[in-house]
Design an enzyme around this catalytic site. Structure first.
Site, mmCIF file in Angstrom:
data_model
loop_
_atom_site.group_PDB
_atom_site.id
_atom_site.type_symbol
_atom_site.label_atom_id
_atom_site.label_comp_id
_atom_site.label_asym_id
_atom_site.label_seq_id
_atom_site.Cartn_x
_atom_site.Cartn_y
_atom_site.Cartn_z
ATOM 1 N N GLY A 234 52.295 -8.818 9.655
ATOM 2 C CA GLY A 234 52.381 -8.579 11.086
ATOM 3 C C GLY A 234 52.917 -7.196 11.380
ATOM 4 N N GLY A 237 53.877 -4.573 8.639
ATOM 5 C CA GLY A 237 52.885 -3.913 7.801
ATOM 6 C C GLY A 237 52.303 -4.814 6.736
ATOM 7 N N GLY A 263 43.760 -9.418 10.512
ATOM 8 C CA GLY A 263 43.752 -9.644 9.070
ATOM 9 C C GLY A 263 42.384 -9.403 8.457
ATOM 10 N N ASP A 264 41.333 -9.816 9.161
ATOM 11 C CA ASP A 264 39.972 -9.594 8.665
ATOM 12 C C ASP A 264 39.655 -8.100 8.610
ATOM 13 O OD1 ASP A 264 39.774 -12.399 8.800
ATOM 14 O OD2 ASP A 264 39.082 -12.291 10.874
#
Length: 319
Positions: A234, A237, A263-264
């Site tokens: 998050g 980093g 995230g993707d």
């Protein structure tokens, strides 16, 4: 070529709220977007926007609206027939970036559909540099399916990335090292699921500038055969751990608008950088730049290369 698999795709319907979400009250929507979704499709969209060859694999009927949306984006894809429509997922994003997701389980896949999907993936991956297995598994699919796919893909010689959670993630780990991917991308909660550590403590330590706990947890997975573990944290980093070393990347200061696809986007950034021959620390820098750029965008928008701020990402080795 980068190939992505989305076993449980969906249409992402995103509502942008002007005020904090009021449970049990009336919430007014500033705007709606509808996009083809699912973690593998998100990765493919980011890779495609970067101008890199990519193909998304998914189950969907020939008249399913998700295929029309992929055509609209000119995103190369192949699908196996599915009798039911893909799921519709609802995302609510608030002005401060707080994101609430309401996801349908998705249609159940038959044994025949599962076999067809695996066969198509293996064929399409014959000349791929990377294959990305992302997201949840729909009803009907064995929880250890990703582990089976990793073993089936391994003879082709391409690299494999996996980004999943809960039972499929634990089932994958249960078959390390035979099913260990070249890249595993857990968040802090998933890293905790795999290693038995406390997720809140990992993220709190990293936020305070001490990612040693995350690095130690990730190293246990590398010791079990995983090529690289990139744990996203998050606002703290991400850390990257390989057999050669460990690094922590601090993200640039941004105003978070939506965490959907962050995230993707990180996975896509890492793989794009790796295919260009970048060293691990630069792959991590690009990954965090992509993830941060995604978080700064509203709704389900995904970043383009011109929206990155790579130089603002600070990467340092961790002992």
């Amino acid at each position: 070529m980068i190939v992505t698999l989305t076993a449980n795709p969906g249409l992402d319907r995103t509502a942008t709220l002007g005020e904090p979400l009021a449970r049990g009250g009336v919430n007014r929507v500033l705007g709606w977007t509808i996009d083809p979704g699912g973690k593998g499709i998100n990765v493919a969209r980011v890779v495609h926007a970067a101008g890199h060859p990519v193909r998304a694999i998914l189950p969907a009927g020939p008249r399913d609206p998700i295929l029309a949306e992929l055509d609209r984006l000119a995103l190369p894809h192949r699908s196996v027939p599915l009798a039911e429509a893909v799921r519709v997922n609802l995302t609510l994003t608030e002005a401060d970036g707080t994101t609430t997701k309401v996801n349908e389980p998705g249609p159940s896949l038959t044994a025949e559909t599962i076999e067809q999907l695996a066969g198509l993936l293996v064929i399409e991956s014959e000349h791929a540099d990377w294959v990305v297995l992302s997201g949840s598994l729909p009803p009907g699919v064995p929880t250890d399916w990703y582990a089976s796919l990793v073993r089936a893909l391994r003879p082709w010689g391409g690299k494999i990335a996996v980004d999943t959670s809960d039972a499929p993630l634990l089932a994958l780990a249960a078959q390390f090292p035979q099913a260990a991917p070249d890249l595993l991308k857990p968040n802090s909660e998933e890293l905790a699921q795999l290693t038995g550590v406390d997720a809140d403590q990992l993220e709190a330590e990293a936020t305070a500038g001490n990612p040693a706990g995350c690095v130690a947890a990730a190293r246990t997975l590398v010791s079990r055969g995983v090529g690289a573990v990139m744990a996203t944290l998050g606002g703290a980093g991400a850390v990257l751990v390989t057999a050669q070393g460990a690094w922590h990347a601090s993200p640039p200061a941004i105003a978070v608008r939506s965490t959907v696809g962050a995230g993707d986007s990180s996975v896509a950034g890492y793989i794009l950088s790796e295919t260009r021959g970048a060293p691990p620390e630069e792959c991590l820098r690009t990954a965090v730049a992509y993830g941060s750029a995604a978080a700064a965008l509203a709704g389900t928008s995904l970043p383009r290369p011109d929206q990155l701020d790579r130089e603002a990402v600070v990467v340092r080795p961790v002992g």
